[in-house]
Scaffold this motif. Structure first.
Motif, PDB file in Angstrom:
ATOM      1  N   GLY A 212       0.596  -1.258   0.276  1.00  0.00           N
ATOM      2  CA  GLY A 212       0.027  -0.050   0.217  1.00  0.00           C
ATOM      3  C   GLY A 212       1.009   0.796   0.065  1.00  0.00           C
ATOM      4  O   GLY A 212       1.701   0.825  -0.785  1.00  0.00           O
ATOM      5  N   THR A 213       0.392   1.941   0.498  1.00  0.00           N
ATOM      6  CA  THR A 213       1.167   3.448   0.478  1.00  0.00           C
ATOM      7  C   THR A 213       2.097   3.094   2.234  1.00  0.00           C
ATOM      8  O   THR A 213       3.202   4.357   1.888  1.00  0.00           O
ATOM      9  CB  THR A 213      -0.039   4.693   0.260  1.00  0.00           C
ATOM     10  N   ARG A 214       0.911   3.346   3.021  1.00  0.00           N
ATOM     11  CA  ARG A 214       2.117   2.924   4.507  1.00  0.00           C
ATOM     12  C   ARG A 214       1.692   2.557   5.368  1.00  0.00           C
ATOM     13  O   ARG A 214       0.855   2.060   5.638  1.00  0.00           O
ATOM     14  CB  ARG A 214       1.431   4.606   4.960  1.00  0.00           C
ATOM     15  N   SER A 215       2.563   2.174   6.494  1.00  0.00           N
ATOM     16  CA  SER A 215       2.340   0.982   6.843  1.00  0.00           C
ATOM     17  C   SER A 215       3.202   0.590   8.291  1.00  0.00           C
ATOM     18  O   SER A 215       3.632   1.433   8.034  1.00  0.00           O
ATOM     19  CB  SER A 215       2.959  -0.791   6.458  1.00  0.00           C
ATOM     20  N   GLU A 216       1.995   0.708   9.398  1.00  0.00           N
ATOM     21  CA  GLU A 216       2.651   0.761  10.848  1.00  0.00           C
ATOM     22  C   GLU A 216       2.228  -0.118  11.584  1.00  0.00           C
ATOM     23  O   GLU A 216       0.936  -0.508  11.508  1.00  0.00           O
ATOM     24  CB  GLU A 216       2.496   1.915  11.011  1.00  0.00           C
ATOM     25  N   THR A 217       2.757  -0.664  12.633  1.00  0.00           N
ATOM     26  CA  THR A 217       2.854  -1.380  13.521  1.00  0.00           C
ATOM     27  C   THR A 217       3.233  -0.763  15.131  1.00  0.00           C
ATOM     28  O   THR A 217       4.273  -0.270  15.466  1.00  0.00           O
ATOM     29  CB  THR A 217       3.179  -2.817  14.085  1.00  0.00           C
ATOM     30  N   ARG A 218       2.304  -0.967  16.229  1.00  0.00           N
ATOM     31  CA  ARG A 218       3.271  -0.071  17.601  1.00  0.00           C
ATOM     32  C   ARG A 218       3.195  -2.093  18.232  1.00  0.00           C
ATOM     33  O   ARG A 218       2.378  -2.781  18.674  1.00  0.00           O
ATOM     34  CB  ARG A 218       1.960   0.157  18.191  1.00  0.00           C
ATOM     35  N   TRP A 219       3.712  -1.928  19.051  1.00  0.00           N
ATOM     36  CA  TRP A 219       4.200  -3.254  20.201  1.00  0.00           C
ATOM     37  C   TRP A 219       4.522  -3.117  21.145  1.00  0.00           C
ATOM     38  O   TRP A 219       5.434  -1.685  21.070  1.00  0.00           O
ATOM     39  CB  TRP A 219       5.752  -4.241  19.646  1.00  0.00           C
ATOM     40  N   LYS A 220       4.493  -3.515  21.969  1.00  0.00           N
ATOM     41  CA  LYS A 220       4.658  -3.293  23.537  1.00  0.00           C
ATOM     42  C   LYS A 220       4.866  -4.944  24.185  1.00  0.00           C
ATOM     43  O   LYS A 220       4.233  -5.621  23.280  1.00  0.00           O
ATOM     44  CB  LYS A 220       3.480  -2.394  24.166  1.00  0.00           C
ATOM     45  N   ASN A 221       5.950  -4.577  25.509  1.00  0.00           N
ATOM     46  CA  ASN A 221       5.500  -6.036  26.476  1.00  0.00           C
ATOM     47  C   ASN A 221       5.627  -7.268  25.771  1.00  0.00           C
ATOM     48  O   ASN A 221       5.723  -7.864  25.731  1.00  0.00           O
ATOM     49  CB  ASN A 221       3.842  -6.715  26.711  1.00  0.00           C
ATOM     50  N   ILE A 222       7.388  -6.721  24.472  1.00  0.00           N
ATOM     51  CA  ILE A 222       8.193  -7.672  24.044  1.00  0.00           C
ATOM     52  C   ILE A 222       8.753  -8.612  24.856  1.00  0.00           C
ATOM     53  O   ILE A 222       9.966  -8.000  26.079  1.00  0.00           O
ATOM     54  CB  ILE A 222       8.586  -7.120  22.860  1.00  0.00           C
ATOM     55  N   LYS A 223       8.808  -9.839  24.948  1.00  0.00           N
ATOM     56  CA  LYS A 223       9.432 -11.005  26.184  1.00  0.00           C
ATOM     57  C   LYS A 223       9.972 -11.898  25.148  1.00  0.00           C
ATOM     58  O   LYS A 223       9.168 -12.238  24.580  1.00  0.00           O
ATOM     59  CB  LYS A 223       8.287 -11.132  27.315  1.00  0.00           C
ATOM     60  N   TYR A 224      11.543 -12.355  25.818  1.00  0.00           N
ATOM     61  CA  TYR A 224      11.399 -12.984  25.128  1.00  0.00           C
ATOM     62  C   TYR A 224      12.204 -14.377  26.225  1.00  0.00           C
ATOM     63  O   TYR A 224      12.145 -14.551  27.167  1.00  0.00           O
ATOM     64  CB  TYR A 224      13.065 -13.439  24.761  1.00  0.00           C
ATOM     65  N   TRP A 225      11.054 -15.904  26.438  1.00  0.00           N
ATOM     66  CA  TRP A 225      11.117 -16.918  26.508  1.00  0.00           C
ATOM     67  C   TRP A 225      12.011 -18.250  25.765  1.00  0.00           C
ATOM     68  O   TRP A 225      12.119 -18.332  25.220  1.00  0.00           O
ATOM     69  CB  TRP A 225       9.789 -17.719  27.089  1.00  0.00           C
ATOM     70  N   LYS A 226      12.620 -18.963  26.832  1.00  0.00           N
ATOM     71  CA  LYS A 226      13.182 -20.336  26.344  1.00  0.00           C
ATOM     72  C   LYS A 226      12.870 -21.305  27.268  1.00  0.00           C
ATOM     73  O   LYS A 226      12.266 -21.745  28.009  1.00  0.00           O
ATOM     74  CB  LYS A 226      14.906 -20.137  27.043  1.00  0.00           C
ATOM     75  N   ASN A 227      12.597 -22.297  26.720  1.00  0.00           N
ATOM     76  CA  ASN A 227      12.603 -23.901  27.440  1.00  0.00           C
ATOM     77  C   ASN A 227      11.463 -24.723  27.586  1.00  0.00           C
ATOM     78  O   ASN A 227      11.455 -24.192  29.328  1.00  0.00           O
ATOM     79  CB  ASN A 227      14.205 -23.947  27.923  1.00  0.00           C
ATOM     80  N   GLY A 228      10.737 -24.496  26.733  1.00  0.00           N
ATOM     81  CA  GLY A 228       9.126 -24.446  27.636  1.00  0.00           C
ATOM     82  C   GLY A 228       8.458 -25.776  27.117  1.00  0.00           C
ATOM     83  O   GLY A 228       9.020 -26.241  25.712  1.00  0.00           O
ATOM     84  N   PRO A 229       7.386 -25.893  27.329  1.00  0.00           N
ATOM     85  CA  PRO A 229       6.414 -27.036  26.164  1.00  0.00           C
ATOM     86  C   PRO A 229       6.090 -26.419  25.638  1.00  0.00           C
ATOM     87  O   PRO A 229       5.302 -24.821  25.262  1.00  0.00           O
ATOM     88  CB  PRO A 229       5.035 -27.971  27.748  1.00  0.00           C
ATOM     89  N   VAL A 230       5.421 -26.535  24.029  1.00  0.00           N
ATOM     90  CA  VAL A 230       5.477 -25.988  22.804  1.00  0.00           C
ATOM     91  C   VAL A 230       3.578 -27.048  22.653  1.00  0.00           C
ATOM     92  O   VAL A 230       2.953 -28.339  23.067  1.00  0.00           O
ATOM     93  CB  VAL A 230       5.855 -26.612  21.344  1.00  0.00           C
ATOM     94  N   GLY A 231       2.473 -26.007  21.409  1.00  0.00           N
ATOM     95  CA  GLY A 231       1.481 -26.102  21.133  1.00  0.00           C
ATOM     96  C   GLY A 231       0.503 -26.849  22.359  1.00  0.00           C
ATOM     97  O   GLY A 231      -0.592 -27.069  22.225  1.00  0.00           O
ATOM     98  N   GLN A 232       0.909 -26.189  23.923  1.00  0.00           N
ATOM     99  CA  GLN A 232      -0.232 -26.756  24.499  1.00  0.00           C
ATOM    100  C   GLN A 232      -1.419 -25.662  24.067  1.00  0.00           C
ATOM    101  O   GLN A 232      -1.211 -24.861  24.148  1.00  0.00           O
ATOM    102  CB  GLN A 232       0.221 -25.961  26.413  1.00  0.00           C
TER     103      GLN A 232
END
Length: 232
Positions: A212-232
């Motif tokens: 399009g002409t212009r794209s915008e997102t706003r992000w907050k509460n960004i976190k990184y996690w490791k080593n847990g159960p997947v697909g729960q």
């Protein structure tokens, strides 16, 4: 029975019936709400939150503040059609992105954050797991203009419609050992996908590419996690 007595009896019966109906409706709503809550996933349960650093990538030929800002815990990313890519001589599309410095080749890793997609954003990748053997990325979440904002895996599977102008909770789990990616939106598992092969991976979010002409997102509460159960 005189008219006054009959009126009193009728009034009592009507009030009793209405009260019973209201109680039944209220109980039904409560049960439905409890069922809805019980079916919601908790994608970070059993995972370990991990600190991270990051860099911001914006068009190389102008100040970063022209395409990115940070205030009150919110990252704002925006691009215009015709913008340059992140370094001189590159041939990829325009971007304003947070690049998490969490390079990995094995293990279980999870991205979490809240995104607000501004209406009009289209043909734009809003989050990605970089790295793949058959392609440059393991997965991309992409916003399309249809249905008041449609989030898809690339241009393929639809994950959510009516996505514009509201906060959406995003969790992306990557089991790099088994080559699987799990995408959650608002704590609901939306899909499980192959990760396109072994590579060095890392997380990115913001805006990349545009139709399009212009794209915008706003992000907050960004976190990184490791080593847990997947697909729960």
């Amino acid at each position: 029975m005189n008219r006054l007595s009959l009126k009193i009896v009728c009034t009592f019966l009507i009030a009793t019936l209405l009260g019973a109906c209201y109680k039944t409706a209220t109980q039904t709503e409560k049960i439905q709400q409890e069922r809805q809550i019980s079916t919601e996933a908790n994608p970070t349960s059993g995972w370990t939150q991990t600190s991270y650093t990051y860099g911001i990538q914006t068009p190389w030929d102008q100040p970063q503040s022209n395409r990115y800002s940070y205030s009150a815990g919110e990252h704002h990313f925006w691009i215009y059609a015709g913008d340059a890519c992140q370094f001189e001589g590159c041939t990829t599309g325009p971007r304003s992105e947070l690049r998490m410095n969490n390079n990995y080749t094995s293990g279980k890793h999870q991205f979490e954050g809240d995104v607000y997609i501004v209406s009009g954003s289209a043909g734009t990748d809003i989050m990605q797991v970089f790295g793949g053997a058959t392609n440059a990325t393991a997965i991309m979440l992409k916003i399309h203009a249809a249905s008041s904002g449609t989030i898809k895996r690339y241009d393929n599977e639809t994950l959510m419609t009516n996505a514009y102008n509201k906060w959406i909770h995003v969790n992306v789990q990557h089991d790099a050992d088994n080559g699987k990616i799990y995408v959650y939106l608002n704590n609901a598992l939306k899909g499980t996908y192959a990760d396109r092969g072994d590579a060095t991976h890392y997380f990115k979010c913001g805006v990349y590419n545009i139709s399009g002409t212009r794209s915008e997102t706003r992000w907050k509460n960004i976190k990184y996690w490791k080593n847990g159960p997947v697909g729960q």
